[in-house]
Design an enzyme around this catalytic site. Sequence first.
Site, mmCIF file in Angstrom:
data_model
loop_
_atom_site.group_PDB
_atom_site.id
_atom_site.type_symbol
_atom_site.label_atom_id
_atom_site.label_comp_id
_atom_site.label_asym_id
_atom_site.label_seq_id
_atom_site.Cartn_x
_atom_site.Cartn_y
_atom_site.Cartn_z
ATOM 1 N N ASP A 102 0.829 -1.204 0.000
ATOM 2 C CA ASP A 102 0.000 0.000 0.000
ATOM 3 C C ASP A 102 0.869 1.262 0.000
ATOM 4 O OD1 ASP A 102 -2.208 -1.627 0.316
ATOM 5 O OD2 ASP A 102 -2.195 -1.424 2.505
HETATM 6 N N1 URA Z 1 -1.262 -5.913 3.895
HETATM 7 C C1 URA Z 1 -1.702 -4.644 3.918
HETATM 8 O O1 URA Z 1 -2.708 -4.349 4.531
HETATM 9 N N2 URA Z 1 -0.997 -3.721 3.256
HETATM 10 C C2 URA Z 1 0.118 -3.991 2.568
HETATM 11 O O2 URA Z 1 0.713 -3.097 1.975
HETATM 12 C C3 URA Z 1 0.565 -5.324 2.556
HETATM 13 C C4 URA Z 1 -0.141 -6.258 3.226
#
Ligand code: URA
Length: 243
Positions: A102
Amino acid sequence: MERLQKVIARAGIASRRKAEELILQGRVKVNGRVVTELGVKVGPRDDVEVDGIPIEREEPVYYLLYKPRGVISSVKDDKGRKVVTDFFKDLDKRIYPIGRLDYDTSGLLLLTNDGDFANLLMHPRYEIEKVYVAKVKGIPTREQLKQLEQGIELEEGMTAPAKVKLLSADRKKGTAIVEIRIHEGRNRQVRRMFEAIGCEVLKLKRERYAFLDLKGLRPGEYRELSPHEVKLLRALAQSGGRK
Ligand code: URA
């Protein structure tokens, strides 16, 4: 010299199996001639076309990036935000991330121009283990941690079993640091798992991907994977992700 289906897969056009189908269907040409057998090998100077379109034949490269927070796991962004390939400005190859973290998540992200390798690692069946460290609001109880371990009902179904460790708790601030190991890679999975037990994720970092970690790197820095590491990752994925 390499097998034709491998060369097609690496260009990111299709999986190896699909590439074999393309060959059998007579949709692949080598140096202008249709090839329909699977044993054919090609060298770097042979021209390969799929459905009349020449495939890109770059030398494969593999990188491990320490992605900082505030960067998109993509090769471009419509809103002009920083993307992970901005860290590789001088590279003359068209790499892309294997999976995604993310915008607000930091940590270990692999990038490559090898489509075959990327498909292999991203395939949920191969279950590569990823280790995340989350700072969460609230201090999860033993029961809540157990829920995370056993599986959480998300919109699209139950999560697979995870391994979870409470690393520390700040009772004054009401926050905790939790390590979670998962094999899946669903969208915002870790954040949604914690949300489901009532603990908002304040910060998230991916510390490990299979046997790889971030040692020696600062946010925004990267290194090339060694041929041995690439080989191990391939073998690991093919064996179902277990070390
Ligand atoms: N899980 C999440 O919530 N975000 C990420 O970036 C990776 C795994």
